[in-house]
Design an enzyme around this catalytic site. Structure first.
Site, PDB file in Angstrom:
ATOM      1  N   GLU A   1      25.831  34.828  45.006  1.00 30.43           N
ATOM      2  CA  GLU A   1      25.776  36.108  44.313  1.00 30.43           C
ATOM      3  C   GLU A   1      24.923  35.966  43.058  1.00 30.43           C
ATOM      4  OE1 GLU A   1      29.939  38.134  45.842  1.00 30.43           O
ATOM      5  OE2 GLU A   1      29.708  37.677  43.722  1.00 30.43           O
TER       6      GLU A   1
ATOM      7  N   ARG B   1      24.004  41.179  36.235  1.00 27.11           N
ATOM      8  CA  ARG B   1      24.333  42.565  36.552  1.00 27.11           C
ATOM      9  C   ARG B   1      23.893  43.557  35.483  1.00 27.11           C
ATOM     10  NH1 ARG B   1      30.420  42.149  39.201  1.00 27.11           N
ATOM     11  NH2 ARG B   1      29.719  41.542  41.274  1.00 27.11           N
TER      12      ARG B   1
ATOM     13  N   HIS C   1      32.513  49.208  36.567  1.00 26.23           N
ATOM     14  CA  HIS C   1      33.053  48.284  37.570  1.00 26.23           C
ATOM     15  C   HIS C   1      34.078  47.309  37.013  1.00 26.23           C
ATOM     16  CE1 HIS C   1      33.205  45.868  41.151  1.00 26.23           C
ATOM     17  NE2 HIS C   1      32.687  44.798  40.550  1.00 26.23           N
TER      18      HIS C   1
ATOM     19  N   HIS D   1      28.405  47.999  37.719  1.00 27.06           N
ATOM     20  CA  HIS D   1      27.838  47.400  38.911  1.00 27.06           C
ATOM     21  C   HIS D   1      26.587  48.188  39.274  1.00 27.06           C
ATOM     22  CE1 HIS D   1      27.351  45.615  42.832  1.00 27.06           C
ATOM     23  NE2 HIS D   1      28.347  44.775  42.572  1.00 27.06           N
TER      24      HIS D   1
ATOM     25  N   ARG E   1      30.423  39.649  32.747  1.00 31.54           N
ATOM     26  CA  ARG E   1      31.113  38.799  33.720  1.00 31.54           C
ATOM     27  C   ARG E   1      30.169  38.280  34.804  1.00 31.54           C
ATOM     28  NH1 ARG E   1      33.457  39.890  38.837  1.00 31.54           N
ATOM     29  NH2 ARG E   1      32.864  42.076  38.617  1.00 31.54           N
TER      30      ARG E   1
END
Length: 510
Positions: A118, A278, A337, A233, A372
């Site tokens: 990811e 992100r 998110h 997100h 995060r």
């Protein structure tokens, strides 16, 4: 008025039935636990919606130091390095524990755990289940086990409304149930209520996740931390559902690209491209949208006809919107998110109020910093749920309150807050918008209507965003685009936030 008074009889009360709450409750066994869930257990929990999986350095080419380096890089200077190292070091054992509890993680033909990649991870380290249904499969296993555990009393359709605190120590809890308000006399409570996505018009959390646990703790006098950092997100399915369906980062990890309606790949020149952190991707998508473009995730070349097998849940979401991801680009947009901020806790989950712990997304450990790292959230929930249980096991019971409060408690409705917070504290922020939000939120936070709890949390987020005059991680100020020389975490109590809000509320509107 309170309809019933119950003595918790020494049991710890866990508020929230997601992965963090279940992990704490199961780890406390055989000690008695009362588990409160607003919905039937396992439903309407953000954990069940998680697609990616659990990050853990278990690959042959991976180790804790590499996982830590990626976490610190994503956190943009605000991670608590010691806390992060402890949590990440516990990841391999947490995976083994989840397997023991029944989590059906995906494996290859030789029985080895499959590891996904990811964004912002330097190694394949995402342990997943059911392809893109990790949260659902993990929650299914833990929910079944919780029902089967004699020491856990589960009360469903129960919403915690007020913490009763005496001399900065927990003394009781007021809970709205389908039978009316109930007062529990108790001295040990865990808040594991999830995030704040339900405070936004476009979010990926269940609609009921609007910071109730933060409001509980704030009104009890607990210290909050890093509230301004809300992660958006970048690839939520731009459809009609609420919450929006998530298009997992793993799709980009397998090579899907971001394009606009003209076919232009606008992330191509950005370091990391579609797999940049992100916040970087979310801002790029948002700017493209505000420039008048539509944005799409294109997996046709990278995944193609194999999409339904590789990503069955996402393929189902797309079908519901009339989209075939094997043959068509998927329309996407940023959506609220994950909340990096929350109730300030130490590594054991202890808050500034005696007898009150917090874990999962409602807590702020310092692991995530300003942004995060993908799939560190389920990891934190599982690891810190157990840390909290170990801390509670080392405490002795005190004498809780025996007299119920006389106040009237109304239901909660975040709807009046969503437009205000979305406009002011979204992907991009500025002082004028934030001050206007303070003026709109302050009366609701001071009132006694159904929007009160949601307005309290939103107001504290806005005040924290106003005070951080820089752009860092998920907090982006158009009027302060640079980064401060010194990275500092932020801390805030409700009384302080209300005092500051009062000043803004009486200022003339520019």
């Amino acid at each position: 008025m309170i309809d019933e008074i119950r003595d918790a009889a020494g049991a710890c009360i866990v508020i929230g039935g997601g992965l963090a709450g279940l992990s704490a409750a199961l780890a406390l066994a055989p000690q008695p636990v009362i588990l409160l869930s607003k919905a039937p257990l396992g439903r309407e929990a953000s954990s069940a919606l998680a697609q990616g999986g659990v990050a853990a350095s278990i690959g042959f080419d991976d180790n804790v130091s590499l996982h830590l380096a990626d976490t610190l890089e994503a956190g943009d200077g605000l991670c608590d390095e010691d806390v992060a190292r402890r949590i990440l070091a516990a990841a391999p054992a947490a995976i083994e524990d989840l397997i023991r509890l029944g989590a059906p993680f995906d494996r290859d033909q030789d029985g080895n755990l499959l590891l996904g990649l990811e964004a912002a991870h330097s190694r394949r380290r995402i342990v997943h289940a059911g392809g893109d249904s990790s949260g659902r499969e993990i929650m299914r296993a833990l929910t079944r086990l919780a029902y089967e555990t004699p020491s856990i009393t589960i009360i469903e359709r129960a919403a915690a409304r007020r913490l009763i605190v005496e001399d900065n120590a927990v003394a009781g809890l007021v809970v709205n149930t389908h039978c009316g308000p109930v007062f529990f006399a108790c001295d040990r409570i865990v808040i594991a209520t999830g995030g704040v996505g339900g405070l936004y018009e476009h979010g990926t959390n269940p609609a009921g996740s609007f910071g109730q646990g933060l409001a509980l703790a704030a009104e009890a006098g607990a210290l909050m931390a890093d509230l301004e950092f809300v992660q958006f997100h970048p690839t939520a399915l731009d459809g009609k559902s609420f919450p929006l369906k998530l298009i997992s980062e793993t799709v980009r990890g397998e090579g899907a690209i971001l394009i606009d309606e003209t076919g232009h790949r606008f992330m191509a020149g950005v370091p990391g491209a579609e797999l940049a952190p992100r916040d970087v991707v979310a801002r790029a998508v948002w700017r493209r949208m505000t420039a008048g473009h539509r944005v799409f995730l294109d997996a046709r070349d990278a995944v193609g006809d194999d999409f339904p097998r590789r990503f069955p849940a996402i393929a189902g979401f797309c079908r519901d919107e009339g989209i075939d991801p094997a043959a068509q680009p998927i329309p996407i947009r940023p959506a609220a998110h994950y909340h990096m901020g929350g109730i300030a806790v130490d590594l054991a989950g202890r808050t500034s109020v005696e007898g009150l712990w917090a874990c999962g997304e409602a807590a702020c450990t310092g692991l995530h910093g300003a942004n995060r790292l993908a799939s560190n959230s389920l990891l934190e929930a599982a690891v810190c749920g157990r840390f909290v249980a170990e801390s509670i096991s080392g405490t002795s019971a005190r004498r809780p309150a025996k007299t119920a409060p006389s106040a009237r408690f109304v239901g909660s409705d975040p709807a009046p807050v969503r437009g205000v917070l979305s406009s002011a504290a979204g992907v991009l922020r500025d002082a004028d918008g934030l001050r206007n939000a303070v003026r709109a939120l302050y009366p609701m936070a001071q009132g006694d209507g159904p929007a009160r709890d949601a307005a309290i949390v939103a107001l504290m987020i806005v005040i924290a965003a106003l005070r951080r005059e820089e752009s860092r991680g998920a907090h982006a100020r158009t009027d302060f685009p640079g980064k401060a020389v010194e990275a500092r975490r932020s801390f805030l109590k409700l009384d302080e936030a209300l005092d500051l809000a009062r000043e803004f509320a009486v200022e003339p509107v520019a």
